[in-house]
Design an enzyme around this catalytic site. Sequence first.
Site: not given
Ligand code: GLC
Ligand code: CA
Length: 571
Positions: A60, A54, A294, A52, A234, A56
């Site tokens: 980032d 900044n 994935e 992080d 993904d 918060d």
């Molecule tokens: C993939 C990501 C996971 C997310 C899912 C829905 O499995 O790794 O973190 O929740 O897709 O996008």
């Molecule tokens: Ca931050």
Amino acid sequence: MHGRVAVAVLLVTILLVALRSTRAQSKPSNPPRRPWYQHAVFYEIYPRSFMDSNGDGIGDLNGIASKLDYLKALGVDAIWIAPCFPSPQVDFGYDVSDYENIDKMYGTLADFERLQKLGTDHGIKIILDFVVNHTSEQHPWFVDSRSSRTSPKRDWYIWRDGKGDAKNDSPPNNWIAVFGGSAWQWDNTTKQYYYHYFYAQQPDLNWRNPAVVDAMYGTTEWWYQRGVAGFRLDAVDSLFEDPALKNNPVLPGTNAFGDPNIEDKYTQRLPEVHTALQGLRAVANKYNAVLIGETWTDNVAQLKPYYGASNDELQMPMDLLLTKLKFSAPVFREHIAAAEATGEWPVYVIGNHDIVRSWNRYGDGQHNDQIAKDMAAMHLTLRGTPILYYGEEIGMQNNDPTRWEDVQDPIGRRGWPKEKGRDGERTPMQWNADPNSGFTTGAPWNPIPPTYKTYNVADELKDPNSILNWYKGLLALRRANPALLDGDYIALNENDPNVLSYLRKTKNDAVLIVINMSAAPQTVNFKLSQQRLNVKSAKTLLTTQSSLQNNSSVAQLSLAPFAVYIAALKK
Ligand code: GLC
Ligand code: CA
């Protein structure tokens, strides 16, 4: 006179050329020239939790930029940043509302450009996470799509009538969302259901619509033009579903959400996925970019088609199966053999932001640090490209919430207590022993486990026997060792129930890797002549066992519990 000189020069030239070509012929053949991603080590960053800048309490892009020196020194070549795009954060960024921008929480596009440039200076490539299956319900495409049945974007998502009367209690079929409940969400404005494989706030895109396909390909190009070196795609398994909406087969029992178990027969890995991936690859090829998938499969054989029949799909479909196996030499040996048998370039993963940290998952509760070192040794010396998960290199541990009220991940809120959600594996990176582990000067978004006092970068750097220095040693070795980069994998002592042993071997180099995966001392014997190797001696490259540091014979080795021994074999 001039003529004679010319003839002499010509003769000498011919001679030199001839000499050069015979020398070239007698030189040993060069190792295969590999594309950059096959020699690279990838590192997954969960941006909320890395650094992080900044105060918060949320990591980032500038935070990541400030840690590139660390990553460089660690030996990482490419970072995959989990989604940092504008998002309502229902699924912590995996619900994207604008694919071509950065979420304010993480910075700005200018910050991204700065990070990209710094990455180039450090020799670290940037891989973004492309959520291809669905958008956020707040993405303008979906806002438009749900506004009316005649919206130009209507067919960008999957809208269907319910069964029988258009009512909110009769979804089109029995499909179940992986995050709980029916995969169909009733929408009162247009009195239809839309399909979502994940949360209802993550409507699935309709990849059968060419306009969607174009928009998605265009997004990758937009980022390639900004210097991105590739994407982690993904949830590619779920890009398409059966257009006839056939019911999925129902299996016995229920899951953590109380839904019936079903087989994802009509909602996962449909053949059409390959056409979409070929298209994404064609765009990637223009930029020498890499696509990582994935790819949650049931077995290694199912991974093979993702590379593409003509190597024209994903260069790196992730082998996530290792994460489901228990820590055991025979179990790993069998899995590696199956991966090797496919003939493809493996992409092993031992942890990520969706599963319990490897330290806990493989650990036996007593020797977890040693087991973490064993896992690192295997992960970083197998043939293939490894992807590390941030914090793995310091032995970071899961920190699951203990009360429902503290759970942030909606999966955990819905599935508690059977499903605790994924907060535990997404805790802030442990940089030092200062308050909040040096991650933030504010209040961290997700609590840091007390173990950070000893498991942190600063302290581990000082300890020659730390998990971190073990990782650094392995990564440095791998980078410089041709057999580890390019060699074949040759299993040894395949009946040993405790010790995993193998060779990595090119024409000129051979490295022996021996990992005692048991809590007892073990003795191993090697008959390397059976591998047509005439080994005169060995030179230790890296070991956890100091008594093996000067070892030079590998005919027989006595290994301490969980010991790792890695040696170059000399002919
Ligand atoms: C993939 C990501 C996971 C997310 C899912 C829905 O499995 O790794 O973190 O929740 O897709 O996008
Ligand atoms: Ca931050």
